[in-house]
Write a protein that holds these residues in place. Sequence first.
Motif, mmCIF file in Angstrom:
data_model
loop_
_atom_site.group_PDB
_atom_site.id
_atom_site.type_symbol
_atom_site.label_atom_id
_atom_site.label_comp_id
_atom_site.label_asym_id
_atom_site.label_seq_id
_atom_site.Cartn_x
_atom_site.Cartn_y
_atom_site.Cartn_z
ATOM 1 N N SER A 1 0.790 -1.115 -0.008
ATOM 2 C CA SER A 1 -0.220 -0.063 0.021
ATOM 3 C C SER A 1 0.912 1.077 0.053
ATOM 4 N N ASN A 2 0.408 2.183 -0.694
ATOM 5 C CA ASN A 2 1.002 3.744 -0.487
ATOM 6 C C ASN A 2 0.872 4.060 0.874
ATOM 7 N N PRO A 3 1.722 5.172 1.512
ATOM 8 C CA PRO A 3 1.453 5.581 2.758
ATOM 9 C C PRO A 3 0.183 6.817 2.663
ATOM 10 N N ILE A 4 -0.140 6.801 3.825
ATOM 11 C CA ILE A 4 -1.036 7.896 4.088
ATOM 12 C C ILE A 4 -1.231 8.364 5.623
ATOM 13 N N HIS A 5 -1.543 9.545 5.778
ATOM 14 C CA HIS A 5 -1.550 9.987 7.129
ATOM 15 C C HIS A 5 -2.569 11.148 7.193
ATOM 16 N N ARG A 6 -3.783 11.015 7.488
ATOM 17 C CA ARG A 6 -4.981 11.982 7.170
ATOM 18 C C ARG A 6 -6.108 11.694 7.970
ATOM 19 N N VAL A 7 -6.920 12.719 8.459
ATOM 20 C CA VAL A 7 -8.135 12.574 9.082
ATOM 21 C C VAL A 7 -9.092 12.503 8.084
ATOM 22 N N MET A 8 -10.117 11.839 7.936
ATOM 23 C CA MET A 8 -10.924 11.703 7.216
ATOM 24 C C MET A 8 -12.469 11.154 7.200
ATOM 25 N N GLN A 9 -13.594 11.577 6.995
ATOM 26 C CA GLN A 9 -14.866 11.158 7.201
ATOM 27 C C GLN A 9 -15.115 9.206 7.134
ATOM 28 N N LEU A 10 -15.745 8.721 7.677
ATOM 29 C CA LEU A 10 -15.953 7.320 7.484
ATOM 30 C C LEU A 10 -16.296 6.997 6.055
#
Lengths: 443, 443, 443
Positions: free
Chosen positions: C103-112
Amino acid sequence: MVNAPDRTRSSVGTATDMGLAIHTLAARLFPICRSITGNGVRDTLAILGQQIDMAVHEVPTGTPVFDWVVPPEWNIRDAYVKDGSGRKRIDLAKSNLHVVSYSNPIHRVMQLSELRSHIHTLPDQPDLIPYRTSYYSEQWGLCTSHNALLGLADGEYEVLIDAEKTDGHLTYGEYLHKGSTDRDVLFSAHICHPSLANDNCSGLALLTLLGKSMQSRKTRYNYRFLFAPGTIGALTWLARNEDKVARIDHGLVVSCVGDGGGPTYKRSRQGNAMIDRAMESVLCCGNRQAIMQDFSPYGYDERQYCSPGFNLPVGLFQRSGFGTFPEYHTSADNMALITPENLAFSYQMISEVIDIIETNWTPVNLFPKGEPQLGRRGLYASLGGDKSAVQTSMAFLWVLNLADGNYSLLDMSLRSRLPYADIFRAAQLLLEKGLLGGELPQA
Amino acid sequence: MVNAPDRTRSSVGTATDMGLAIHTLAARLFPICRSITGNGVRDTLAILGQQIDMAVHEVPTGTPVFDWVVPPEWNIRDAYVKDGSGRKRIDLAKSNLHVVSYSNPIHRVMQLSELRSHIHTLPDQPDLIPYRTSYYSEQWGLCTSHNALLGLADGEYEVLIDAEKTDGHLTYGEYLHKGSTDRDVLFSAHICHPSLANDNCSGLALLTLLGKSMQSRKTRYNYRFLFAPGTIGALTWLARNEDKVARIDHGLVVSCVGDGGGPTYKRSRQGNAMIDRAMESVLCCGNRQAIMQDFSPYGYDERQYCSPGFNLPVGLFQRSGFGTFPEYHTSADNMALITPENLAFSYQMISEVIDIIETNWTPVNLFPKGEPQLGRRGLYASLGGDKSAVQTSMAFLWVLNLADGNYSLLDMSLRSRLPYADIFRAAQLLLEKGLLGGELPQA
Amino acid sequence: MVNAPDRTRSSVGTATDMGLAIHTLAARLFPICRSITGNGVRDTLAILGQQIDMAVHEVPTGTPVFDWVVPPEWNIRDAYVKDGSGRKRIDLAKSNLHVVSYSNPIHRVMQLSELRSHIHTLPDQPDLIPYRTSYYSEQWGLCTSHNALLGLADGEYEVLIDAEKTDGHLTYGEYLHKGSTDRDVLFSAHICHPSLANDNCSGLALLTLLGKSMQSRKTRYNYRFLFAPGTIGALTWLARNEDKVARIDHGLVVSCVGDGGGPTYKRSRQGNAMIDRAMESVLCCGNRQAIMQDFSPYGYDERQYCSPGFNLPVGLFQRSGFGTFPEYHTSADNMALITPENLAFSYQMISEVIDIIETNWTPVNLFPKGEPQLGRRGLYASLGGDKSAVQTSMAFLWVLNLADGNYSLLDMSLRSRLPYADIFRAAQLLLEKGLLGGELPQA
């Protein structure tokens, strides 16, 4: 002229007569105490020799036979086990199976505990006497029913086996039906089993009367009927006839042909020899059903004929296969197990194979483009549209369609699954009408 | 450019349209009283000729055809049985099956006892009229339901069969769709049965509209559509076209294609011809199921095409096989037995075979060492591990794996059991992506 | 001297010991987060390298490999989904399956609602976490049980995948057991799956301990044990060893060997290679039963070895076939799924195949005319007639009958359906008794 397969031979009356004759002859063989050598074999061949011109061969003890040596001759006069009261608890006079075949002699009083280790029984079939042999080893032994063994109280018993192994001969019989060519068919039945009806009084009697009935038939092939003790007899015959072996084009070992099982056919080691294909036609075409088995190296004398140094096209024909019926190698393999009807049907199947061997040929359609008009030659139902009228015409259509020079009548039977006799008859009619050419076998 | 198999042709809308068109055309053919010669055949060809450019051939009575001769032309005007009260108890106007096809004429009063021997019924299907013929024999006869026969009281009946057999012609029709090569495909349907819907108005109508639809398609092969009376018509065509026979690479006899049975395919006599293998792909791959039969010499005109002097690669395609459905050769084989849906599906299957014949080629994997990377070419599911995503990729994997020069697309379909169209599409995409080489067929 | 197949190796005690050792080693591999590149592979090879002299190869990102390129190295440190309360609802620390592999990296807040489209579940197995990969594509994703997903309330979530794809290396390991000839056997297991026990910690551990145990065995063949990431690893090995590929006479891909299913064998593309026939002997003779499958181009690395440019004789050995067991590619493929007993039996079957490869030879019967007399050589039950005594003699009879120079011992096992070890032992005894000739393989 080729001899047409003659199915009248298999009409009910004739078949029953033949079945009765085979059964009667088998019944005369049943009481004799045969082994691989000795007077039991001679007595058996004498009875068979009343039917056919049997050549009896005597081969001396000690004669080398490939890796083997002809063993001493074994003869037995009496055998029993008497209890303390003098009562015979095991008695050869009651059943030939009571003595282990080729047993060493003995005459001694012993405790049950010692005796027991020499007595063979069938705990799972407690009323039956097993059949046991001790060829090529120095043992003595007796057989009885398990229940009879259980009935023996502890104590002393007088044991007698009045047998002897002496320099003598191995005996086998051979009957030759001469044909018009120098190619041979071999029929072989073992003659070494004592009072066992299906295995193999049935085979001895059937082949003898088959040979007798062939005396009135002109054939292309020579038919060699061999009546020899199992293994050592077949080996002896092979060793003494090595120059003739290459002439054998087809062969059958015949055994256990009187019960209602099977029919069972074990293919030759070659697997696709003409005898294998002819048996498939006889046993499986025309909606017949049979048990068809590939070759395996355990069984009767096909083991020797199909050894790699000979690799003869010899299969095994039986009704129930050896070892598959509960009476096998027990006192229940008696005359009640085999019937005239079953013997007659076995006889018929072998006769049909002979018909194929003798009459097979490869026709060539002389009108190969489209179907020739069968209707104006009276070979086709004149009223079309009837679903059932078709059946009678199928043999004509198959023969014409496959008669491109690549199919023998046997091939046609196998591809169409029609009986060989139907194919043969259709080809004869088409030949008479001038629709077929080709070279017919001459008897 | 090769023409891609066009599955839109088989989309629901189009298929239903085509099924309806075939059904409508078959319904126009149904009332005609056909036989192997006569105006019934001409009338039928005239209707078919409204759809395609039909060449109608007339061959004079007495013309030799291999082992046969073209028979007299038979035509019938009327036939009935009147009872004493003048009431028609059997009437050709009610069903063409009432007269035995090719019956001799008669007009006489007779007792029921005499009449009865000329009346054919089906006691097991007592409400149905059987279909019977008396080609190549001099008989007269009528057919009716068994119940109708039972309803006839003793007494006198007036019997009329107003038919004639005269010197005339045998008639057959042929339609040729020209392709770019000099190799031929043969489609053949018999035209001799009177009012029987499945056998064979269905086949006549289907092939006619198939031929019509091919007019807009460029093909490599010539497609010969033959509409000829059974047996004598096929033989006549073969005799008059012997020089063309060697050009036939593939062929199908088409009959009984409107019921819901089967599909049933009987292989050519060759057994493994490309038509046999193409039909196996169409009928059995992609989880389809069919009844696959080896060749036998009874059936329709494959009997003639597969006679040993021709041995053409011609199979028989049917839904229910002849003789296997209860309506076969009875008055119950009427327009109610065949449906647009079944006709459409039969049409589609034959179209798929044409697709194979026209488009089959042998690709060569240009990246044979390991699998090429399908993912970066958009040919592979990007998310691994999903059990179901696999299915869509299988055609790519099979084509690449088998593209060693030894496998045509048809071979690949048969080995993978995937539909030919899936294999074809995968190969086209792989070709476009530069992964495959090879020579494509040109239409 | 030839090494006799040593069945003591498969005695209960030893087998259980080996099964335990394989299970223990697999358990050490299970927790590691493997992918097609990265430290997970290195850590795994380090553990295996404690058992055998493993050569570890590092191939730089960007290296061309046939149609492919070695991808960036992927490593992951952490991954989770935190709900609004800070509670980790998905957590890599709990299961390596929670992150889509590669998987690519990610770091974020998101809606369900956004998060949901990146979460993979198994609605039909709602308690299990699926295994998913996204090799060769730029995506990010997480996996969890369907019930866990349903438990997530609407709202915001912190999503972290702390992974990186960087220029680095593809890593694979190879162990070579040297034999006396220059012919090779290939054993291959994929090393790219994270915490999945049967698929394929079982195969890695089994092959490693097989290689270790072979250190004490002299062999004719070189045995190459390859531990490489699926697809790209096998391709890389093939590309770097093209000169050695022609030396591979036999090969197996080994996977899913710890559960109780099957055994399952998928034949090589050749279909009748010696490895295919040896596996049939091991898995199907002696009344064993197995699932035997023809080659298909989907599966493990046999896809590469059997690509048309190589077409190596490499099959696939498994217990339950991939995709056929419910735990496949889910969190239920854990150490509880595989048992020492099953691993021991898998190990034994592969060992038996090695026995065949090493010891197969073609004997010639020196007494081919009839059967030689086994009894006087102590090779045959001395008491005839006993139905059961036969079994022990069958191997002798089969070997003698088939020893015409056309059958190897493996051929004999397949024709007789007897275990190869029984055939081998019989041939050894017959050789010692002077009944057989022929050339034996030398280790």
